[in-house]
Enzyme design. Structure first.
Site, PDB file in Angstrom:
ATOM      1  N   GLY A  75       0.813  -1.223   0.000  1.00 52.15           N
ATOM      2  CA  GLY A  75       0.000   0.000   0.000  1.00 52.15           C
ATOM      3  C   GLY A  75       0.844   1.268   0.000  1.00 52.15           C
ATOM      4  O   GLY A  75       0.365   2.345   0.362  1.00 52.15           O
ATOM      5  N   THR A  76       2.079   1.146  -0.447  1.00 51.37           N
ATOM      6  CA  THR A  76       3.006   2.272  -0.462  1.00 51.37           C
ATOM      7  C   THR A  76       2.462   3.443  -1.282  1.00 51.37           C
ATOM      8  O   THR A  76       2.527   4.604  -0.848  1.00 51.37           O
ATOM      9  CB  THR A  76       4.341   1.820  -1.107  1.00 51.37           C
ATOM     10  OG1 THR A  76       4.741   0.596  -0.500  1.00 51.37           O
ATOM     11  CG2 THR A  76       5.410   2.868  -0.967  1.00 51.37           C
ATOM     12  N   HIS A 137      11.966   1.353   1.350  1.00 50.90           N
ATOM     13  CA  HIS A 137      11.561  -0.036   1.563  1.00 50.90           C
ATOM     14  C   HIS A 137      12.576  -0.741   2.470  1.00 50.90           C
ATOM     15  O   HIS A 137      12.473  -1.948   2.698  1.00 50.90           O
ATOM     16  CB  HIS A 137      11.535  -0.806   0.229  1.00 50.90           C
ATOM     17  CG  HIS A 137      10.335  -0.516  -0.631  1.00 50.90           C
ATOM     18  ND1 HIS A 137       9.053  -0.613  -0.172  1.00 50.90           N
ATOM     19  CD2 HIS A 137      10.233  -0.181  -1.943  1.00 50.90           C
ATOM     20  CE1 HIS A 137       8.203  -0.336  -1.157  1.00 50.90           C
ATOM     21  NE2 HIS A 137       8.895  -0.062  -2.239  1.00 50.90           N
ATOM     22  N   LYS A 288      -5.983  -4.162  -8.212  1.00 48.55           N
ATOM     23  CA  LYS A 288      -7.353  -4.312  -7.736  1.00 48.55           C
ATOM     24  C   LYS A 288      -7.589  -3.675  -6.364  1.00 48.55           C
ATOM     25  O   LYS A 288      -8.671  -3.186  -6.080  1.00 48.55           O
ATOM     26  CB  LYS A 288      -7.694  -5.809  -7.621  1.00 48.55           C
ATOM     27  CG  LYS A 288      -7.875  -6.489  -8.955  1.00 48.55           C
ATOM     28  CD  LYS A 288      -7.753  -7.995  -8.829  1.00 48.55           C
ATOM     29  CE  LYS A 288      -9.029  -8.674  -8.459  1.00 48.55           C
ATOM     30  NZ  LYS A 288      -8.859 -10.165  -8.475  1.00 48.55           N
TER      31      LYS A 288
HETATM   32  P1  A3P Z   1      -3.127  -5.281  -5.453  1.00 50.03           P
HETATM   33  O1  A3P Z   1      -2.039  -5.796  -6.321  1.00 50.03           O
HETATM   34  O2  A3P Z   1      -3.599  -6.252  -4.428  1.00 50.03           O
HETATM   35  O3  A3P Z   1      -4.253  -4.707  -6.230  1.00 50.03           O
HETATM   36  P2  A3P Z   1       2.448  -0.704  -3.415  1.00 50.03           P
HETATM   37  O4  A3P Z   1       1.879   0.663  -3.612  1.00 50.03           O
HETATM   38  O5  A3P Z   1       3.086  -0.899  -2.071  1.00 50.03           O
HETATM   39  O6  A3P Z   1       3.283  -1.102  -4.550  1.00 50.03           O
HETATM   40  O7  A3P Z   1       1.197  -1.709  -3.349  1.00 50.03           O
HETATM   41  C1  A3P Z   1       0.428  -1.953  -4.482  1.00 50.03           C
HETATM   42  C2  A3P Z   1      -0.910  -2.478  -4.030  1.00 50.03           C
HETATM   43  O8  A3P Z   1      -1.691  -1.388  -3.507  1.00 50.03           O
HETATM   44  C3  A3P Z   1      -1.712  -3.034  -5.198  1.00 50.03           C
HETATM   45  O9  A3P Z   1      -2.540  -4.044  -4.616  1.00 50.03           O
HETATM   46  C4  A3P Z   1      -2.497  -1.827  -5.648  1.00 50.03           C
HETATM   47  O10 A3P Z   1      -3.634  -2.136  -6.417  1.00 50.03           O
HETATM   48  C5  A3P Z   1      -2.851  -1.198  -4.305  1.00 50.03           C
HETATM   49  N1  A3P Z   1      -3.117   0.245  -4.403  1.00 50.03           N
HETATM   50  C6  A3P Z   1      -2.479   1.162  -5.165  1.00 50.03           C
HETATM   51  N2  A3P Z   1      -3.015   2.368  -4.987  1.00 50.03           N
HETATM   52  C7  A3P Z   1      -4.019   2.226  -4.104  1.00 50.03           C
HETATM   53  C8  A3P Z   1      -4.973   3.130  -3.539  1.00 50.03           C
HETATM   54  N3  A3P Z   1      -4.982   4.401  -3.870  1.00 50.03           N
HETATM   55  N4  A3P Z   1      -5.857   2.637  -2.659  1.00 50.03           N
HETATM   56  C9  A3P Z   1      -5.854   1.329  -2.315  1.00 50.03           C
HETATM   57  N5  A3P Z   1      -5.002   0.424  -2.824  1.00 50.03           N
HETATM   58  C10 A3P Z   1      -4.087   0.867  -3.703  1.00 50.03           C
END
Ligand code: A3P
Length: 321
Positions: A75-76, A137, A288
């Site tokens: 959720g970064t 990270h 997603k």
């Molecule tokens: P999924 O692959 O389960 O859909 P990070 O940002 O750490 O790379 O994590 C990516 C994950 O966060 C992905 O999960 C992505 O879809 C989800 N993500 C990205 N932006 C988001 C947002 N604004 N709200 C909720 N989830 C989000």
């Protein structure tokens, strides 16, 4: 004062201890594609490791710095977007939305990844006038003492291990296995649970920040992706309070949550196109965002293996993900 950018400051490690050559370090093959090396009990791709060493040995933290921290795919991007909006909200005209100008990963750079940036970061490490919003990270053990010992704050986001793994499986297959068979999921579960994994064991990473946040709650705010999904208002209020930028009214909260929603960010031109890190399309950060999506992929054996690892690592410390 010299105008040093993030990249120019983080070039060479200067602590003898950090100047290890790769040949001295244990090596493993990751995702059938790249070699990763073990340093300080975690596993790194060589470019990131070198920058991490320089970051650790030379980063000048300031008391008002804000560091976002996470393992990958927890959720970064969401946390970067929310924190950016929260930090900006009193300084920008209401109709200006910084998220429409560049990817959140440009505005809030992941320090050790900036060597792979396609555009130089605009963050000036020596500009004391504004609070700097940065991300890493890196495991807690590896972040610089200057961060640990300064008044700077850390916001960490964790996520359910099974969803984190499935999210990363999709992500890494899209960037490392383009036009190839995906990396076998059994093998992905295996490296995830064994800890021979990019940025080291997910479990140790989360646990270290969790324990530190328990020791120093005023220093580290520990968030869970699932709680942000189930009660985004409560969580975003918590973040804003922690960052010393409380919301003035409900409308502001709704505005920030809307601006940072997955559907909206995913459809912004800046996120649909281009690539801030040269090997990663901006669009690949948005998929997603569904809690429990792992159920569509993991067999019950894989589920049990991850659950067991999770229980073994976390339960005794009161951590449930
Ligand atoms: P999924 O692959 O389960 O859909 P990070 O940002 O750490 O790379 O994590 C990516 C994950 O966060 C992905 O999960 C992505 O879809 C989800 N993500 C990205 N932006 C988001 C947002 N604004 N709200 C909720 N989830 C989000």
């Amino acid at each position: 004062m010299a105008n040093l950018s993030l990249n120019s400051t983080l070039t060479t490690p200067n602590r003898d201890n950090d100047e290890k050559s790769l040949e001295d370090l244990p090596k493993a093959r990751f995702w059938q594609t790249i070699d990763i090396y073990r340093w300080e009990n975690s596993w790194f791709e060589p470019g990131l490791m070198k920058t991490a060493m320089a970051f650790r040995s030379s980063f000048p933290a300031q008391d008002d710095d804000i560091f976002l921290a996470s393992h990958v795919k927890t959720g970064t991007t969401w946390l970067k977007s929310l924190s950016l909006c929260i930090m900006q909200k009193n300084h920008q005209k209401h109709d200006f939305d910084i998220l429409t100008t560049e990817s959140p990963h440009f505005h809030v750079p992941t320090i050790e990844s900036t060597i792979y940036a396609t555009k130089p970061s605009q963050i000036d490490l020596h500009d004391a006038s504004s609070p700097r919003l940065l991300h890493t990270h890196l495991p807690y053990a590896v972040i610089p003492d200057s961060i640990k010992n300064s008044g700077s704050k850390i916001v960490y986001i964790a996520r359910n291990p099974k969803d984190t793994l499935i999210s990363n499986w999709h992500f890494l297959n899209s960037i490392m296995k383009q036009n190839q068979e995906p990396f076998p999921l059994e093998m992905a579960v295996d490296c995830f649970c064994s800890g021979v994994y990019l940025y080291g064991s997910f479990f140790d990473h989360v646990l270290e920040y969790w324990l530190e946040s328990k020791k120093r709650p005023e220093k580290i705010l520990f968030l869970k992706y699932e709680e942000m999904k189930s009660d985004p208002k409560r969580e975003v209020l918590k973040i804003a309070e922690f960052l010393g930028k409380p919301f003035e009214n409900e409308r502001e909260v709704d505005e920030v949550l809307w601006r940072c929603s997955l559907e909206r960010l995913k459809n912004l031109e800046v996120n649909k196109n281009g690539s801030f890190l040269f090997y990663v399309p901006n669009s690949s950060y948005f998929r997603k965002g569904v809690v429990g999506d792992w159920k569509n992929y993991l067999t019950s054996e894989m589920e049990e293996r991850i659950n067991q690892t999770s229980r073994r690592k976390f339960e005794a410390f009161g951590l449930f993900l």
